[in-house]
Design a protein around this motif. Structure first.
Motif, PDB file in Angstrom:
ATOM      1  N   GLY A 382       0.729  -1.007   0.448  1.00 59.25           N
ATOM      2  CA  GLY A 382       0.202   0.197   0.185  1.00 59.25           C
ATOM      3  C   GLY A 382       1.097   1.065  -0.535  1.00 59.25           C
ATOM      4  N   ASN A 383       2.512   1.228   0.608  1.00 62.57           N
ATOM      5  CA  ASN A 383       2.622   2.253   0.364  1.00 62.57           C
ATOM      6  C   ASN A 383       3.582   2.704  -0.492  1.00 62.57           C
ATOM      7  OD1 ASN A 383       3.663   4.339   2.331  1.00 62.57           O
ATOM      8  ND2 ASN A 383       5.868   3.371   2.219  1.00 62.57           N
ATOM      9  N   ILE A 384       3.371   1.663  -1.610  1.00 69.63           N
ATOM     10  CA  ILE A 384       4.157   2.004  -3.559  1.00 69.63           C
ATOM     11  C   ILE A 384       3.470   2.246  -3.967  1.00 69.63           C
ATOM     12  CG2 ILE A 384       5.412   0.611  -4.245  1.00 69.63           C
ATOM     13  CD1 ILE A 384       6.507  -1.253  -2.684  1.00 69.63           C
ATOM     14  N   ILE A 385       2.229   2.022  -3.255  1.00 72.75           N
ATOM     15  CA  ILE A 385       0.797   2.269  -5.445  1.00 72.75           C
ATOM     16  C   ILE A 385       1.213   3.780  -5.359  1.00 72.75           C
ATOM     17  CG2 ILE A 385      -1.751   2.488  -5.029  1.00 72.75           C
ATOM     18  CD1 ILE A 385      -2.294   0.595  -3.688  1.00 72.75           C
ATOM     19  N   LEU A 386       0.993   5.199  -4.339  1.00 73.41           N
ATOM     20  CA  LEU A 386       1.115   6.386  -4.644  1.00 73.41           C
ATOM     21  C   LEU A 386       2.414   6.366  -6.439  1.00 73.41           C
ATOM     22  CD1 LEU A 386       0.335   8.789  -1.886  1.00 73.41           C
ATOM     23  CD2 LEU A 386      -0.934   7.933  -3.756  1.00 73.41           C
ATOM     24  N   ALA A 387       3.680   5.899  -6.015  1.00 75.65           N
ATOM     25  CA  ALA A 387       4.814   6.398  -6.294  1.00 75.65           C
ATOM     26  C   ALA A 387       4.297   5.815  -7.912  1.00 75.65           C
ATOM     27  CB  ALA A 387       6.203   5.157  -5.609  1.00 75.65           C
ATOM     28  N   ALA A 388       3.735   4.408  -7.981  1.00 72.36           N
ATOM     29  CA  ALA A 388       4.100   4.434  -8.554  1.00 72.36           C
ATOM     30  C   ALA A 388       2.822   4.170  -9.680  1.00 72.36           C
ATOM     31  CB  ALA A 388       2.601   2.381  -9.130  1.00 72.36           C
ATOM     32  N   ASN A 389       1.785   5.123  -9.609  1.00 69.91           N
ATOM     33  CA  ASN A 389       0.449   5.944  -9.991  1.00 69.91           C
ATOM     34  C   ASN A 389       0.830   6.915 -10.302  1.00 69.91           C
ATOM     35  OD1 ASN A 389      -2.044   5.232  -9.988  1.00 69.91           O
ATOM     36  ND2 ASN A 389      -2.130   4.623  -8.667  1.00 69.91           N
ATOM     37  N   GLN A 390       1.689   7.877  -9.768  1.00 69.83           N
ATOM     38  CA  GLN A 390       2.842   9.261 -10.146  1.00 69.83           C
ATOM     39  C   GLN A 390       3.529   8.792 -11.651  1.00 69.83           C
ATOM     40  OE1 GLN A 390       3.738  12.278  -7.591  1.00 69.83           O
ATOM     41  NE2 GLN A 390       5.365  11.079  -7.196  1.00 69.83           N
ATOM     42  N   ALA A 391       4.256   7.278 -11.452  1.00 70.46           N
ATOM     43  CA  ALA A 391       4.730   7.058 -12.314  1.00 70.46           C
ATOM     44  C   ALA A 391       4.514   6.841 -13.789  1.00 70.46           C
ATOM     45  CB  ALA A 391       5.891   5.663 -12.495  1.00 70.46           C
ATOM     46  N   LYS A 392       2.830   6.712 -14.002  1.00 68.71           N
ATOM     47  CA  LYS A 392       2.340   6.138 -14.655  1.00 68.71           C
ATOM     48  C   LYS A 392       1.548   7.679 -15.656  1.00 68.71           C
ATOM     49  CE  LYS A 392      -3.240   5.283 -15.099  1.00 68.71           C
ATOM     50  NZ  LYS A 392      -4.184   4.826 -14.135  1.00 68.71           N
ATOM     51  N   ASP A 393       1.182   8.755 -13.945  1.00 71.12           N
ATOM     52  CA  ASP A 393       1.240   9.959 -14.510  1.00 71.12           C
ATOM     53  C   ASP A 393       2.148  10.638 -16.127  1.00 71.12           C
ATOM     54  OD1 ASP A 393      -1.601   9.704 -13.629  1.00 71.12           O
ATOM     55  OD2 ASP A 393      -0.526  10.427 -11.497  1.00 71.12           O
ATOM     56  N   ILE A 394       3.492  10.262 -15.105  1.00 71.00           N
ATOM     57  CA  ILE A 394       4.302  11.284 -15.605  1.00 71.00           C
ATOM     58  C   ILE A 394       4.984  10.351 -16.956  1.00 71.00           C
ATOM     59  CG2 ILE A 394       7.409  11.121 -16.213  1.00 71.00           C
ATOM     60  CD1 ILE A 394       6.892  11.227 -13.059  1.00 71.00           C
ATOM     61  N   LEU A 395       4.396   9.052 -17.119  1.00 71.63           N
ATOM     62  CA  LEU A 395       3.959   8.835 -18.392  1.00 71.63           C
ATOM     63  C   LEU A 395       3.275   8.564 -19.518  1.00 71.63           C
ATOM     64  CD1 LEU A 395       7.412   6.271 -18.116  1.00 71.63           C
ATOM     65  CD2 LEU A 395       7.235   8.026 -19.682  1.00 71.63           C
ATOM     66  N   SER A 396       2.752  10.065 -19.386  1.00 76.87           N
ATOM     67  CA  SER A 396       1.406   9.852 -20.185  1.00 76.87           C
ATOM     68  C   SER A 396       1.021   9.594 -21.143  1.00 76.87           C
ATOM     69  CB  SER A 396       0.042  11.126 -20.121  1.00 76.87           C
ATOM     70  OG  SER A 396       1.274  11.817 -20.348  1.00 76.87           O
ATOM     71  N   ASP A 397       1.712   9.866 -22.232  1.00 80.68           N
ATOM     72  CA  ASP A 397       1.760   8.623 -23.669  1.00 80.68           C
ATOM     73  C   ASP A 397       1.616   6.974 -23.507  1.00 80.68           C
ATOM     74  OD1 ASP A 397       4.275   8.496 -22.740  1.00 80.68           O
ATOM     75  OD2 ASP A 397       5.355   9.272 -24.553  1.00 80.68           O
ATOM     76  N   VAL A 398       2.132   6.171 -22.603  1.00 82.34           N
ATOM     77  CA  VAL A 398       2.230   5.975 -22.292  1.00 82.34           C
ATOM     78  C   VAL A 398       1.240   4.414 -22.023  1.00 82.34           C
ATOM     79  CG1 VAL A 398       4.060   3.212 -21.897  1.00 82.34           C
ATOM     80  CG2 VAL A 398       5.110   4.978 -21.935  1.00 82.34           C
ATOM     81  N   ASP A 399       0.499   3.192 -22.477  1.00 81.92           N
ATOM     82  CA  ASP A 399      -0.142   3.122 -21.927  1.00 81.92           C
ATOM     83  C   ASP A 399      -0.154   1.809 -20.764  1.00 81.92           C
ATOM     84  OD1 ASP A 399      -2.786   0.869 -20.763  1.00 81.92           O
ATOM     85  OD2 ASP A 399      -3.318   1.046 -23.250  1.00 81.92           O
ATOM     86  N   VAL A 400      -0.147   2.681 -19.151  1.00 79.19           N
ATOM     87  CA  VAL A 400      -0.016   2.298 -17.672  1.00 79.19           C
ATOM     88  C   VAL A 400      -1.127   1.631 -17.164  1.00 79.19           C
ATOM     89  CG1 VAL A 400       1.025   2.132 -16.048  1.00 79.19           C
ATOM     90  CG2 VAL A 400       2.121   2.986 -18.660  1.00 79.19           C
ATOM     91  N   THR A 401      -1.375   0.438 -16.689  1.00 80.63           N
ATOM     92  CA  THR A 401      -2.114   0.452 -15.568  1.00 80.63           C
ATOM     93  C   THR A 401      -1.963   0.028 -14.181  1.00 80.63           C
ATOM     94  OG1 THR A 401      -3.493  -0.351 -17.612  1.00 80.63           O
ATOM     95  CG2 THR A 401      -4.563  -1.091 -14.398  1.00 80.63           C
ATOM     96  N   VAL A 402      -2.248   0.244 -13.251  1.00 86.78           N
ATOM     97  CA  VAL A 402      -1.630  -0.020 -11.712  1.00 86.78           C
ATOM     98  C   VAL A 402      -2.779  -0.539 -11.504  1.00 86.78           C
ATOM     99  CG1 VAL A 402      -1.077   0.861  -8.991  1.00 86.78           C
ATOM    100  CG2 VAL A 402      -0.318   2.156 -11.421  1.00 86.78           C
ATOM    101  N   ILE A 403      -2.700  -1.727 -10.910  1.00 90.34           N
ATOM    102  CA  ILE A 403      -3.276  -2.376 -10.148  1.00 90.34           C
ATOM    103  C   ILE A 403      -2.799  -2.502  -8.076  1.00 90.34           C
ATOM    104  CG2 ILE A 403      -4.031  -5.261  -9.838  1.00 90.34           C
ATOM    105  CD1 ILE A 403      -4.514  -4.051 -13.162  1.00 90.34           C
ATOM    106  N   GLU A 404      -3.894  -1.975  -7.869  1.00 90.99           N
ATOM    107  CA  GLU A 404      -3.695  -1.497  -6.923  1.00 90.99           C
ATOM    108  C   GLU A 404      -3.313  -2.780  -5.102  1.00 90.99           C
ATOM    109  OE1 GLU A 404      -5.808   1.640  -5.197  1.00 90.99           O
ATOM    110  OE2 GLU A 404      -4.854   2.916  -6.825  1.00 90.99           O
TER     111      GLU A 404
END
Length: 542
Positions: A382-404
């Motif tokens: 649970g303490n890593i989910i925000l960092a993963a989502n932040q990476a997803k937002d940074i690479l907005s041109d890549v199709d990334v899904t974070v399964i929490e």
């Protein structure tokens, strides 16, 4: 003092980073659960030091450019929920002063209040009694007072901000009952307070320096890339302390010595054993330092430079074949890493409870999967989910899904059942359905005396947790685990129990536990040798 100079701003950042780093262990200790994975101080310190370093490398004469560099460094270096929230606070700070070459005390006050607003917006379900509350209350009250005292300079403003932040931290137990129950204040809010106190000291001309072992050079434990496994030697060992060292061994002093030799440092002491993981260019020096305290009972050194060269050569020779899905997951322990890869993970980032990957770690790994149409990230914590989502937002041109996924058992179940033939949306739905049916538990040891959920916990006891509830605390590990199993076996609808054995487990104990479950329930038991540190056992009930 009418406007803040670049020199003063950078001095503030360094002093804030140093003050937090010097109190990192104290913040880590403000852990609700008495388990050895309190890492808020570590995460925030590594995050803020990454931001400070980026800002220090900016040579613009405009303060907005330095603030932008700070924001970028924090964003990429953010680790854990506290680190991500810290990065959002200073992102909001930069957004307010963007375009300004200089700022006044009032503009700084407005910038901090905007930082609070941006941080709140970044969190889907903000929780009061946390770092969010501290920045919101402190920045609002300080800015409000600035309206009544327009003559205040930066020192006077920062004195107010620190005072209000301290009062807010002291109130956190009243807002978050779990803090009051165990008698601590919020760790993230406390970390922020140390940063602000560092700012104030610098403005007063009393800049705080990094203490020994917490310096900000590139070989520090605070180095940015914890998951950088390309160069040097990955050195892991366990030392059994000799009779003289058991009483005299100073963990802080030892950690400081090891930090001088490399990065990605993890040091854990358990009675007479000291476990070390470090990436270093001089493994011999690390071994010589450790051997002074006792004898090695486990030792492994891997040449990461050779591994990197082989991988790079392989990549150049063989273009990666286009594929539908790419999977990134997070785990710690050779057994778990191998199992995740066996189940189809393309990349396993080293990390977890005690070493949260940064946003930049995720960004780098996502870029390695550019040959995949869709990329799935399973954080398993649970303490890593925000960092993963932040990476997803940074690479907005890549199709990334974070399964929490919030635990290793959830991640293992989801990836083991992942159907690579599904459509993307079906794959997401199936993962969520699988995760919803997994109940995670764990067994570790207590690092302090406390009382939680009506259970008295003594330092050194083994504690068994079902989800977030402490079920048992016992000096005998087997007894603690059996009490947890008794609780899990009450679930008559469950069919499968996955027992993930840590690096300290033994075959005889595992066999006894399996027999205990089979003799007292109809559960099917699957044993996995995870080799994870800190947690003796991780359990998943489905």
């Amino acid at each position: 003092m009418e406007n803040l100079t670049i020199k003063q701003f950078k001095a503030m950042l360094k002093s804030g980073a140093a003050n937090l780093a010097n109190h990192q262990k104290e913040v880590d200790a403000l852990n609700v659960f008495p388990v050895p994975d309190g890492d808020t101080g570590t995460n925030m310190s590594m995050t803020f030091t990454a931001g400070y370093k980026e800002a220090d490398r900016c040579y613009s004469e405009a303060i907005c450019d330095v603030a932008k560099a700070l924001s970028k460094g924090l964003l990429m270096g953010a680790r854990g929920n506290s680190g991500v929230i810290t990065s959002q606070i200073f992102r909001g700070f930069f957004m307010y002063i963007d375009g300004r070459e200089e700022i006044t005390p009032k503009e700084m006050a407005e910038a901090f209040e905007n930082g609070a607003r941006v941080a709140y917006k970044a969190i889907m379900k903000p929780v009061e009694g946390t770092i969010l509350t501290v920045i919101r209350e402190a920045s609002w009250y300080a800015n409000h007072d600035m309206e009544s005292h327009p003559e205040y300079d930066f020192v006077q403003y920062m004195e107010m901000l620190v005072r209000f932040a301290k009062e807010s931290v002291d109130r956190t137990p009243e807002l978050l009952p779990v803090l009051k129950e165990v008698g601590v204040v919020d760790s993230g809010g406390t970390g922020l307070l140390y940063i602000l106190e560092g700012f104030l000291s610098a403005l007063k001309g009393e800049e705080i320096e990094f203490s020994a072992g917490n310096n900000d050079n590139d070989n520090s434990v605070l180095a940015l890339d914890v998951d950088n496994e390309e160069f040097g030697y990955c050195t892991e060992f366990i030392v059994r302390l000799n009779e003289n060292s058991i009483k005299s061994f100073n963990e802080d002093h030892f950690r400081a010595k090891m930090a001088e030799l490399g990065e990605s440092l993890v040091v854990v002491r358990d009675d007479d054993l000291v476990k070390v993981h470090v990436h270093t260019l001089t493994p011999g020096d690390a071994l010589n330092t450790a051997q002074r305290y006792g004898e090695f009972i486990k030792l492994k050194i891997e040449n990461m430079s050779e591994q990197h060269s082989s991988i790079m050569a392989s990549n150049k020779e063989t273009p990666k074949e286009r594929k539908k899905f790419g999977i990134i997951t997070v785990a710690m322990g050779s057994g778990l890493t191998s199992l995740f890869k066996e189940f189809g993970a393309d990349i396993v980032i080293s990390g977890g409870q005690t070493m949260n990957p940064s946003t930049e770690d995720f960004v780098a790994k996502i870029k390695e999967l550019e040959h995949c149409d869709h990329i799935f990230i399973f954080p398993n914590n649970g303490n890593i989910i925000l960092a993963a989502n932040q990476a997803k937002d940074i690479l907005s041109d890549v199709d990334v899904t974070v399964i929490e996924t919030r635990s290793i058992p959830e991640g293992l179940s989801a990836i083991s059942m992942f159907n690579h033939e599904d459509d993307k949306e079906d794959a997401i739905d199936n993962c969520k359905e699988i995760i919803a049916n997994v109940f995670s538990s764990s067994v570790t040891y207590a690092i302090k005396d406390t009382s939680f959920d009506g259970i008295e916990v003594k330092k050194g006891d083994y504690i068994a947790m079902a989800g977030k509830s402490i079920i048992a605390s016992d000096e005998n590990r087997l007894n603690a685990i059996k009490k947890l199993l008794d609780k899990l076996m009450e679930n008559e609808e469950a069919e499968l129990l996955t027992l993930i054995a840590g690096e300290d487990s033994n075959e005889e104990e595992v066999e006894e536990l399996v027999a205990y479950v089979e003799n007292n329930s109809d559960l099917e038991v699957t044993v996995v040798k995870g080799d994870q540190p800190v947690y003796c056992y991780l359990l998943g009930l489905e």
